[in-house]
Write a protein that holds these residues in place. Structure first.
Motif, short mmCIF file in Angstrom:
data_model
loop_
_atom_site.label_atom_id
_atom_site.label_comp_id
_atom_site.label_asym_id
_atom_site.label_seq_id
_atom_site.Cartn_x
_atom_site.Cartn_y
_atom_site.Cartn_z
N UNK A 1 15.93 8.35 4.16
CA UNK A 1 15.26 7.18 3.58
C UNK A 1 14.00 7.61 2.82
N UNK A 2 13.69 6.83 1.83
CA UNK A 2 12.37 6.99 1.20
C UNK A 2 11.30 6.47 2.14
N UNK A 3 10.08 6.97 1.94
CA UNK A 3 8.95 6.47 2.71
C UNK A 3 8.44 5.24 1.96
N UNK A 4 8.68 4.07 2.53
CA UNK A 4 8.39 2.82 1.82
C UNK A 4 6.89 2.61 1.65
N UNK A 5 6.15 2.89 2.71
CA UNK A 5 4.69 2.68 2.68
C UNK A 5 4.02 3.90 3.29
N UNK A 6 2.95 4.35 2.65
CA UNK A 6 2.12 5.40 3.23
C UNK A 6 0.68 4.91 3.27
N UNK A 7 0.12 4.84 4.45
CA UNK A 7 -1.32 4.60 4.59
C UNK A 7 -1.86 5.78 5.39
N UNK A 8 -2.81 6.49 4.81
CA UNK A 8 -3.37 7.65 5.48
C UNK A 8 -4.88 7.61 5.43
N UNK B 1 -5.30 9.49 10.64
CA UNK B 1 -4.63 8.19 10.69
C UNK B 1 -3.47 8.23 9.71
N UNK B 2 -2.28 7.94 10.18
CA UNK B 2 -1.12 8.09 9.31
C UNK B 2 -0.05 7.08 9.69
N UNK B 3 0.28 6.24 8.76
CA UNK B 3 1.39 5.29 8.94
C UNK B 3 2.39 5.54 7.81
N UNK B 4 3.52 6.11 8.16
CA UNK B 4 4.59 6.34 7.20
C UNK B 4 5.78 5.47 7.60
N UNK B 5 6.11 4.50 6.75
CA UNK B 5 7.15 3.53 7.08
C UNK B 5 8.38 3.75 6.22
N UNK B 6 9.54 3.74 6.86
CA UNK B 6 10.78 3.86 6.11
C UNK B 6 11.96 3.40 6.93
N UNK B 7 13.14 3.64 6.40
CA UNK B 7 14.47 3.26 6.91
C UNK B 7 14.82 1.84 6.46
N UNK B 8 16.12 1.64 6.28
CA UNK B 8 16.62 0.39 5.70
C UNK B 8 16.14 -0.85 6.46
N UNK B 9 16.05 -0.73 7.76
CA UNK B 9 15.70 -1.91 8.55
C UNK B 9 14.31 -2.44 8.22
N UNK B 10 13.48 -1.59 7.68
CA UNK B 10 12.11 -2.03 7.38
C UNK B 10 11.94 -2.52 5.94
N UNK B 11 13.01 -2.48 5.16
CA UNK B 11 12.91 -3.05 3.81
C UNK B 11 12.61 -4.55 3.93
N UNK B 12 11.58 -4.99 3.27
CA UNK B 12 11.06 -6.34 3.53
C UNK B 12 10.86 -7.13 2.24
N UNK B 13 11.76 -8.08 1.96
CA UNK B 13 11.60 -8.92 0.76
C UNK B 13 10.43 -9.89 0.92
N UNK B 14 9.81 -10.16 -0.17
CA UNK B 14 8.72 -11.14 -0.18
C UNK B 14 8.87 -12.00 -1.43
#
Lengths: 358, 272
Positions: free
Chosen positions: B168-175, B190-203
């Motif tokens: 998966x791509x890393x959808x969000x990176x906050x460091x 401090x590191x938040x790397x978010x990914x995987x299909x389940x976390x894809x979030x429409x808005x």
């Protein structure tokens, strides 16, 4: 009618100019495209439209790369600091230039440099191989020569003018320029490709098996399992090139004031204070062959490198968050080194297009 | 003989085509070729109502921290408009496939941070749109591709934004860094790397008309409020203890933290 043709032909011969000095048009210009062998998993090799790879261009670049003619006293070549046997990296901590002057960074491996799209050198100060090849010639710590002198030496060389003609179609020896010289060197550097034949690649293709130690190292490197430590390596060294080509402070120096890095690295390029002390994460392909390690070559062995990362590095306000104490055991550290050695691919050593032509 | 046959056939075809065009026109006037405009989507990142500046010390619930990186993908970017018939679904116009929003350039100094990051979408059909939508992350079909599939100018070409372990791509990176012990040194990463299909979030953001007239442009300005990423009711994040996740599916703690973070990230986006 035949007589008339003879007369016209004779007139034409009478008017033909004598050959211009330095004329090269007698030399056939018929460049043959060079098609490099690129491992299947690699990204596209992006070649500038104005410098396509040709057999003639690559061979010219190879000669210039190995020829000390580019240096002030004709003693140092590109290959002096980037020898093929060490994966085109400098085996010394700091590179030696003309008159034995010492540089301030380790000469990094040139393998796969053609695939880097986020800057070259340790600090990313140029974007293309053509730009890169311009700089070492006039660097007083490297070849310490003036490009005008280099061009004059090339023009008066018994072999190079014809090779420039064959590579770039110039019509006269005076058409040789530093821009063409660096284009040729860049063509050669673009074909220094390594990958696809290492044990690591073979395992990924199900053609080989890791040992238990190598597998454990692989799992830690890429954080495969919750049951073993995450060594955090694969976040900066991933993909087929085993590098993200990004810039990090990996904790080499204990710094509280960001102005105080002994080498500001990326910060000198971006002029951002928080980029001080950051350097490019290099490829780990052939890492076994490219000691010493880090931008300043401070570590002689892979074991020292692993120990540094296991310790969590030194503090700085811009220390990358991935650099933290890992708590690895001696066996786990050894396993990581075992995995790193599976990244070795020496096939390029036998590539006749890459070796010293002289 | 043949000529006559084709002439008659063409006449019949023309009649059918005219009828089809007329029937279509009852549904919605097609946009004439050439009538396009520019749509701008602007993001500003705030902390406590002020533009967030990277590498500047802030305090959240008595914990000093600073942000050094914030980037995220948005994909399936679209404008929506109401259908003439209320019983029919709204009309969707896709305006972009995927964009990487890297805020390093705009949030490194206060002047740029106030301006925010503007994405420009050109050649958008003119019309009156009622909203803009996108997914935070890379939608599933696109997320099956890998960086080597793309040339370097494509937003999905960077291996630094892809994690092979997830596919998966890393959808969000906050460091950034945090001072967890209050000694004035930002001792923890401090590191938040978010990914995987389940976390894809429409808005989907619908707050009124986006009027695009020929050769004109319209801008929708959004804000991302950092404190809402940390402080969001039951989904709040204690940065003093929850400051590190790779969204490793094998580590439930990381997955839970990433899920909370993504929930909060979506809630933290609103119209300026």
């Amino acid at each position: 009618m035949i007589c008339l043709l003879i007369v016209f032909g004779a007139c034409k011969d009478d008017k033909q100019d004598p050959k211009v000095e330095g004329d090269l048009t007698d030399v056939l210009y018929a460049p043959v495209p060079y098609v490099p062998e690129i491992p299947a998993s690699f990204p596209p090799l992006e070649v500038p439209e104005d410098n396509p790879l040709t057999e003639e261009g690559v061979q010219l670049g190879r000669r210039l790369f190995y020829d000390p003619i580019l240096s002030a006293d004709q003693t140092v070549s590109c290959a002096s600091c980037h020898p093929i046997f060490s994966s085109f990296a400098d085996p010394t901590r700091f590179s030696f230039g003309v008159n034995g002057t010492q540089g301030n960074r380790q000469g990094m491996a040139l393998i796969n440099a053609g695939f880097y799209q986020n800057g070259l050198f340790w600090d990313g100060r140029v974007m293309t191989l053509e730009e890169q090849a311009l700089l070492p010639v006039e660097d007083p710590l490297e070849l310490h020569e003036d490009w005008d002198n280099v061009v004059e030496k090339i023009k008066n060389h018994p072999d190079y003018p014809e090779r420039f003609r064959k590579a770039f179609g110039i019509e006269n020896v005076n058409d040789i320029t530093k821009e063409l010289a660096v284009k040729a060197i860049a063509q050669f550097e673009r074909i220094i490709i390594s990958g696809g034949n290492s044990k690591y690649d073979q395992v990924l293709r199900n053609e080989a098996f890791f040992t238990e130690e190598e597998l454990n190292g692989f799992d830690m490197f890429f954080d495969i399992s919750a049951d073993i430590p995450d060594a955090e390596c694969g976040h900066c060294h991933n993909g087929p090139l085993l590098s993200t080509n990004e810039y990090f402070n990996n904790g080499l120096d204990n710094i509280t004031d960001l102005e105080n890095f002994p080498d500001k690295g990326r910060g000198l390029v971006t002029q951002r204070l928080f980029d001080n002390g950051k350097f490019r994460a290099p490829t780990l392909r052939n890492i076994q062959m490219t000691p010493p390690y880090m931008h300043d070559g401070r570590f002689s062995t892979l074991e020292e490198v692993i120990e540094h990362y296991n310790s969590g590095g030194h503090y700085a306000p811009n220390l990358d968050p991935l650099i933290r104490p890992l708590g690895l055991t001696e066996q786990e550290k050894s396993d990581l080194v075992a995995f790193l050695k599976t990244l070795t691919d020496t096939n390029f050593l036998n590539n006749p297009d890459l070796s010293n032509p002289f | 003989m043949n000529t006559k046959y084709f002439t008659m056939k063409n006449a019949i075809l023309s009649s059918i085509l005219s009828l089809f065009v007329w029937m279509s026109s009852c549904e919605k006037d097609p946009t004439p070729v050439g009538e396009t405009a520019q749509f701008n989507l602007k993001f500003k990142t705030l902390f406590n109502g002020e533009p967030l500046i990277f590498n500047k010390a802030y305090t959240y619930q008595n914990t000093p921290f600073m942000v050094s990186k914030l980037q995220f993908y948005i994909s399936n970017i679209e404008l929506t408009e109401e259908n003439d018939s209320p019983d029919k679904p709204e009309i969707v116009t896709e305006i972009g496939d995927v964009v990487l929003i890297d805020l390093e350039d705009v949030n490194s100094d206060s002047l740029s941070a106030i301006q925010g990051k503007t994405l420009t979408f050109e050649n958008i059909p003119v019309g009156t749109y009622n909203g803009v939508g996108f997914g935070v992350g890379v939608y599933q079909e696109l997320n099956r591709q890998i960086p080597s599939d793309f040339s370097s100018s494509h937003p999905l070409s960077s291996s630094g934004n892809y994690w092979e372990n997830w596919n998966s791509y890393i959808f969000v990176k906050l460091e950034g860094r945090i001072d967890t012990n209050g000694d004035g040194e930002f001792n923890e990463g401090m590191l938040y790397h978010l990914g995987t299909d389940n976390l894809f979030s429409p808005i989907s953001i619908k707050d009124g008309n986006i009027e695009l007239v020929e050769n004109g442009q319209a801008t929708k300005s959004l804000v991302l409020e950092l404190e809402k990423i940390f402080n969001n009711g039951d989904s709040s994040i204690d940065i003093n203890t929850e400051f590190f996740t790779h969204t490793n599916p094998n580590e439930p703690g990381q997955l839970n933290l990433s899920t909370k973070f993504m929930t909060n990230f979506i809630d933290a986006i609103s119209v300026e």
